[in-house]
Design a protein around this motif. Structure first.
Motif, PDB file in Angstrom:
ATOM      1  N   GLU A 145      -4.261  10.239   5.369  1.00 15.85           N
ATOM      2  CA  GLU A 145      -3.632   9.354   4.503  1.00 15.85           C
ATOM      3  C   GLU A 145      -2.553   8.474   4.950  1.00 15.85           C
ATOM      4  N   VAL A 146      -1.599   9.058   5.659  1.00 14.11           N
ATOM      5  CA  VAL A 146      -0.495   8.545   6.322  1.00 14.11           C
ATOM      6  C   VAL A 146      -0.962   7.312   7.399  1.00 14.11           C
ATOM      7  N   GLU A 147      -1.613   7.509   8.155  1.00 16.39           N
ATOM      8  CA  GLU A 147      -2.416   6.378   9.060  1.00 16.39           C
ATOM      9  C   GLU A 147      -2.733   5.228   8.257  1.00 16.39           C
ATOM     10  N   HIS A 148      -3.957   5.599   7.455  1.00 21.36           N
ATOM     11  CA  HIS A 148      -4.257   4.621   6.573  1.00 21.36           C
ATOM     12  C   HIS A 148      -3.259   3.562   6.225  1.00 21.36           C
ATOM     13  N   ALA A 149      -2.309   4.456   5.338  1.00 20.11           N
ATOM     14  CA  ALA A 149      -1.135   3.336   4.755  1.00 20.11           C
ATOM     15  C   ALA A 149      -0.377   2.847   5.637  1.00 20.11           C
ATOM     16  N   ALA A 150      -0.278   3.383   6.940  1.00 20.11           N
ATOM     17  CA  ALA A 150       0.474   2.619   8.038  1.00 20.11           C
ATOM     18  C   ALA A 150      -0.017   1.542   8.637  1.00 20.11           C
ATOM     19  N   ARG A 151      -1.301   1.735   8.726  1.00 23.67           N
ATOM     20  CA  ARG A 151      -2.083   0.333   8.981  1.00 23.67           C
ATOM     21  C   ARG A 151      -2.189  -0.619   8.175  1.00 23.67           C
ATOM     22  N   TRP A 209       9.329   8.727   9.584  1.00 22.91           N
ATOM     23  CA  TRP A 209       9.453  10.045   9.156  1.00 22.91           C
ATOM     24  C   TRP A 209       8.085  10.592   8.533  1.00 22.91           C
ATOM     25  N   THR A 210       7.469   9.489   8.166  1.00 20.89           N
ATOM     26  CA  THR A 210       6.137   9.940   7.126  1.00 20.89           C
ATOM     27  C   THR A 210       5.115  10.900   8.177  1.00 20.89           C
ATOM     28  N   GLN A 211       5.261  10.552   9.451  1.00 22.13           N
ATOM     29  CA  GLN A 211       4.530  11.244  10.143  1.00 22.13           C
ATOM     30  C   GLN A 211       4.530  12.967  10.152  1.00 22.13           C
ATOM     31  N   ASP A 212       5.866  13.359   9.913  1.00 21.78           N
ATOM     32  CA  ASP A 212       6.228  14.634   9.755  1.00 21.78           C
ATOM     33  C   ASP A 212       5.289  15.221   8.490  1.00 21.78           C
ATOM     34  N   LEU A 213       4.738  14.454   7.638  1.00 15.15           N
ATOM     35  CA  LEU A 213       4.018  15.034   6.354  1.00 15.15           C
ATOM     36  C   LEU A 213       2.924  15.883   6.843  1.00 15.15           C
ATOM     37  N   TYR A 214       2.561  15.561   8.240  1.00 12.97           N
ATOM     38  CA  TYR A 214       1.400  16.337   8.665  1.00 12.97           C
ATOM     39  C   TYR A 214       1.607  17.728   8.666  1.00 12.97           C
ATOM     40  N   ASP A 215       3.007  18.130   8.714  1.00  7.97           N
ATOM     41  CA  ASP A 215       3.030  19.701   9.067  1.00  7.97           C
ATOM     42  C   ASP A 215       3.247  20.291   7.681  1.00  7.97           C
ATOM     43  N   LYS A 267      -7.119   1.246  -9.900  1.00 11.49           N
ATOM     44  CA  LYS A 267      -7.026   1.563  -8.436  1.00 11.49           C
ATOM     45  C   LYS A 267      -8.144   2.570  -8.114  1.00 11.49           C
ATOM     46  N   LEU A 268      -8.886   2.127  -6.932  1.00 12.30           N
ATOM     47  CA  LEU A 268      -9.991   2.917  -6.521  1.00 12.30           C
ATOM     48  C   LEU A 268      -9.365   3.795  -5.162  1.00 12.30           C
ATOM     49  N   LEU A 269      -9.679   4.934  -5.598  1.00  8.41           N
ATOM     50  CA  LEU A 269      -9.122   6.189  -4.469  1.00  8.41           C
ATOM     51  C   LEU A 269     -10.479   6.696  -3.776  1.00  8.41           C
ATOM     52  N   LYS A 270     -10.305   7.043  -2.702  1.00  9.91           N
ATOM     53  CA  LYS A 270     -11.709   7.809  -2.003  1.00  9.91           C
ATOM     54  C   LYS A 270     -10.774   8.842  -1.076  1.00  9.91           C
ATOM     55  N   SER A 271     -11.670  10.052  -0.800  1.00  5.24           N
ATOM     56  CA  SER A 271     -11.212  11.009   0.095  1.00  5.24           C
ATOM     57  C   SER A 271     -11.507  10.557   1.661  1.00  5.24           C
ATOM     58  N   THR A 272     -10.445  10.818   2.363  1.00  6.67           N
ATOM     59  CA  THR A 272     -10.553  10.333   3.954  1.00  6.67           C
ATOM     60  C   THR A 272     -11.323  11.553   4.798  1.00  6.67           C
ATOM     61  N   ILE A 273     -11.742  12.535   4.125  1.00  7.86           N
ATOM     62  CA  ILE A 273     -12.333  13.585   4.939  1.00  7.86           C
ATOM     63  C   ILE A 273     -13.499  14.218   4.387  1.00  7.86           C
ATOM     64  N   ASP A 274     -13.773  13.508   3.177  1.00  8.29           N
ATOM     65  CA  ASP A 274     -15.316  14.043   2.617  1.00  8.29           C
ATOM     66  C   ASP A 274     -15.903  12.491   2.209  1.00  8.29           C
ATOM     67  N   LYS A 275     -16.596  12.000   3.290  1.00  7.29           N
ATOM     68  CA  LYS A 275     -17.244  10.488   2.984  1.00  7.29           C
ATOM     69  C   LYS A 275     -18.168  10.801   2.067  1.00  7.29           C
ATOM     70  N   HIS A 325       0.715  -1.280  -0.001  1.00  4.36           N
ATOM     71  CA  HIS A 325      -0.068  -0.016  -0.201  1.00  4.36           C
ATOM     72  C   HIS A 325       0.932   1.391   0.053  1.00  4.36           C
ATOM     73  N   PHE A 326       0.489   2.358  -0.689  1.00  3.22           N
ATOM     74  CA  PHE A 326       1.174   3.488  -0.737  1.00  3.22           C
ATOM     75  C   PHE A 326       0.379   4.584  -0.209  1.00  3.22           C
ATOM     76  N   VAL A 327       1.081   5.421   0.170  1.00  4.04           N
ATOM     77  CA  VAL A 327       0.368   7.117   0.809  1.00  4.04           C
ATOM     78  C   VAL A 327      -0.113   7.615  -0.389  1.00  4.04           C
ATOM     79  N   ASP A 328      -1.527   7.874  -0.272  1.00  3.99           N
ATOM     80  CA  ASP A 328      -2.217   8.251  -1.115  1.00  3.99           C
ATOM     81  C   ASP A 328      -2.025   9.991  -1.072  1.00  3.99           C
ATOM     82  N   LEU A 329      -1.012  10.489  -2.165  1.00  5.53           N
ATOM     83  CA  LEU A 329      -0.836  11.690  -2.435  1.00  5.53           C
ATOM     84  C   LEU A 329      -1.617  12.391  -3.585  1.00  5.53           C
ATOM     85  N   ILE A 330      -2.414  11.582  -4.281  1.00  5.24           N
ATOM     86  CA  ILE A 330      -2.984  11.750  -5.563  1.00  5.24           C
ATOM     87  C   ILE A 330      -4.391  12.343  -5.089  1.00  5.24           C
TER      88      ILE A 330
END
Length: 349
Positions: free
Chosen positions: A110-116, A128-134, A231-239, A78-83
Motif C-alpha cells: 500500500e505504501v509503495e503504491h501510494a509512493a509511486r 517515514w511511511t516506510q516504517d509502517l511496514y513493521d 473511490k474504488l479500492l482493491k486488495s494489493t495481496i489478493d488479486k 493519492h493516499f495510503v490505503d489503510l482502509i
C-alpha cells in the motif's frame, strides 16, 4: 484512460461481465477507522461546501498530531490505503487493533503504491511511511494515536449515530438489489455514477485507468465522508478478491444533519403527536428496529410496534423486514415534520 462526460467531468469505467453483475453486493459500512481516514481528507479540502460547518468546528479543535495524518491522507493526491487492510473493524478500538495486526507485506504494498503515484505530484510520500511496514514500529503507533485523536474531534461523540445512519443506508441499498435489481441500484448512485452497459462509470477527480472486474464481483459501500465522488479500492495481496466501491450517501446538508445525530425536540410536533410518539418518530429517524425502539423509549416491544404502526399509517414512517427484525425509517414527510419545515427535510439514504 477514463473518458469525460458532457460536462467535462472525468469518468472512470468499471467493466462488468454478466457474471460480475450477479456478484455485486452491498457491504457493511467501513467502520470508525475507514470513515475517520476519509474525514481526514475532507477537513483539508476547501471545495466541499456540504461539510463547511463541520469543517470549521473541527479545524478549531485540530489535534496537535494531525500532521501525521495529513502526510499520508492528503486532501488531494493519492493516499495510503489503510482502509482495505483494516476494513471490517466496526469500532475505533477494533480498527486500531486491525492496524497493528496488518501484515507487513500488505502495508508495504500500500505504501509503495501510494509512493509511486505521489512521486508524480508536488506532495511526495514522506520517507517515514516506510516504517509502517513493521508491526512494532513507532510509525504505526503514531498513526494509530493520530487517528484516535482526530476521530474524537471529528465525530464529537456522535459516531454511534453516524454508524447507525450508514447501516440503515446499506440495508436499503441491499433491499434495492433484492427487490428491484442491480440496475435500479446503479440508478440510485446518480449523480456520482451511471450505468452504461457493460460499464459502471463513476466520477473521478484525477486521471486514472479503467478497471475490468473479470468475474471478481464488486462490493458497494455507502460512506459519509467520501468526497468528491466514489473511490474504488482493491486488495494489493489478493488479486481475486472483489473490488470495493465506496460511494457517497449524503446528497445535501439535511442528510448530514440527520446523520450527525438527534435533533432538538420539536415542541409543536410533540403537541401534535404526543411526547412519546414524537420521541418515537425522532428515534426512528436515526434508523432502528422495533426492539431498539422499545429499548430507547423504555416501553415494551408491543407498545413500540404499535407506535411505529400508527406513524406508518400516517405516512411518517416506512418499515421493512430485514433478517429476523423489523426495521423502521422516517419518510420524507416524517423528516420534514421533525425539522419543522414541510418544504424541505428531504432525506436520501
Amino acid at each position: 484512460m477514463p473518458e469525460h462526460d458532457d460536462a467535462g467531468q472525468r469518468m472512470k469505467r468499471i467493466y462488468c461481465t454478466p457474471d460480475d453483475l450477479t456478484r455485486i453486493r452491498i457491504g457493511a459500512p467501513l467502520g470508525a477507522m475507514g470513515e475517520t481516514v476519509l474525514a481526514t481528507r475532507v477537513v483539508q479540502r476547501t471545495d466541499a461546501p456540504l461539510y463547511d460547518g463541520w469543517r470549521g468546528q473541527v479545524r478549531r479543535a485540530m489535534p496537535d498530531n494531525f500532521g501525521v495524518l495529513a502526510d499520508i491522507f492528503p486532501g488531494v493526491d493519492h493516499f495510503v490505503d489503510l482502509i482495505t487492510p483494516t476494513r471490517g473493524a466496526r469500532s475505533m478500538s477494533a480498527g486500531i487493533e486491525a492496524l497493528h495486526l496488518a501484515s507487513r507485506d500488505e502495508l508495504r504494498r500500500e505504501v509503495e503504491h501510494a509512493a509511486r503515484r505521489r512521486a508524480l505530484t508536488d506532495h511526495p510520500l514522506p520517507a517515514w511511511t516506510q516504517d509502517l511496514y513493521d508491526r512494532d514500529s513507532a510509525a504505526r503507533r503514531d498513526v494509530a494515536g493520530a487517528v484516535e485523536a482526530f476521530h474524537a474531534v471529528a465525530f464529537a461523540g456522535r459516531w454511534a449515530h453516524m454508524q447507525s445512519y450508514l447501516e440503515v443506508a446499506a440495508e436499503r441499498m441491499a433491499r434495492t438489489i433484492a427487490t428491484e435489481g442491480v440496475e435500479r441500484l446503479f440508478a440510485g448512485l446518480a449523480p456520482f455514477a451511471r450505468w452504461r452497459a457493460p460499464a459502471l462509470e463513476v466520477l473521478t477527480p484525477i486521471e486514472c485507468h479503467d478497471e475490468q472486474l473479470d468475474g471478481r464481483g464488486l462490493i458497494i459501500i455507502p460512506s459519509l465522508f467520501i468526497w468528491p465522488g466514489p473511490k474504488l479500492l482493491k486488495s494489493t495481496i489478493d488479486k481475486d478478491a472483489p473490488m470495493t466501491l465506496v460511494v457517497p450517501v449524503l446528497r445535501d446538508i439535511a442528510d448530514f444533519a440527520t446523520a450527525w445525530g438527534p435533533r432538538a425536540i420539536n415542541e409543536a410536533l410533540t403537541a401534535l403527536l404526543g411526547r412519546t410518539r414524537a420521541a418515537a418518530l425522532q428515534e426512528i429517524a436515526e434508523g432502528c428496529t422495533t426492539t431498539e425502539l422499545a429499548r430507547r423509549l423504555g416501553v415494551s416491544p408491543a407498545t413500540a410496534s404499535e407506535h411505529a404502526s400508527i406513524l406508518r399509517a400516517a405516512g411518517l414512517v416506512e418499515s421493512w423486514r430485514y433478517r429476523n427484525s423489523m426495521r423502521h425509517q422516517a419518510t420524507t414527510l416524517g423528516i420534514a415534520l421533525l425539522d419543522g419545515d414541510l418544504d424541505s427535510g428531504v432525506r436520501i439514504a
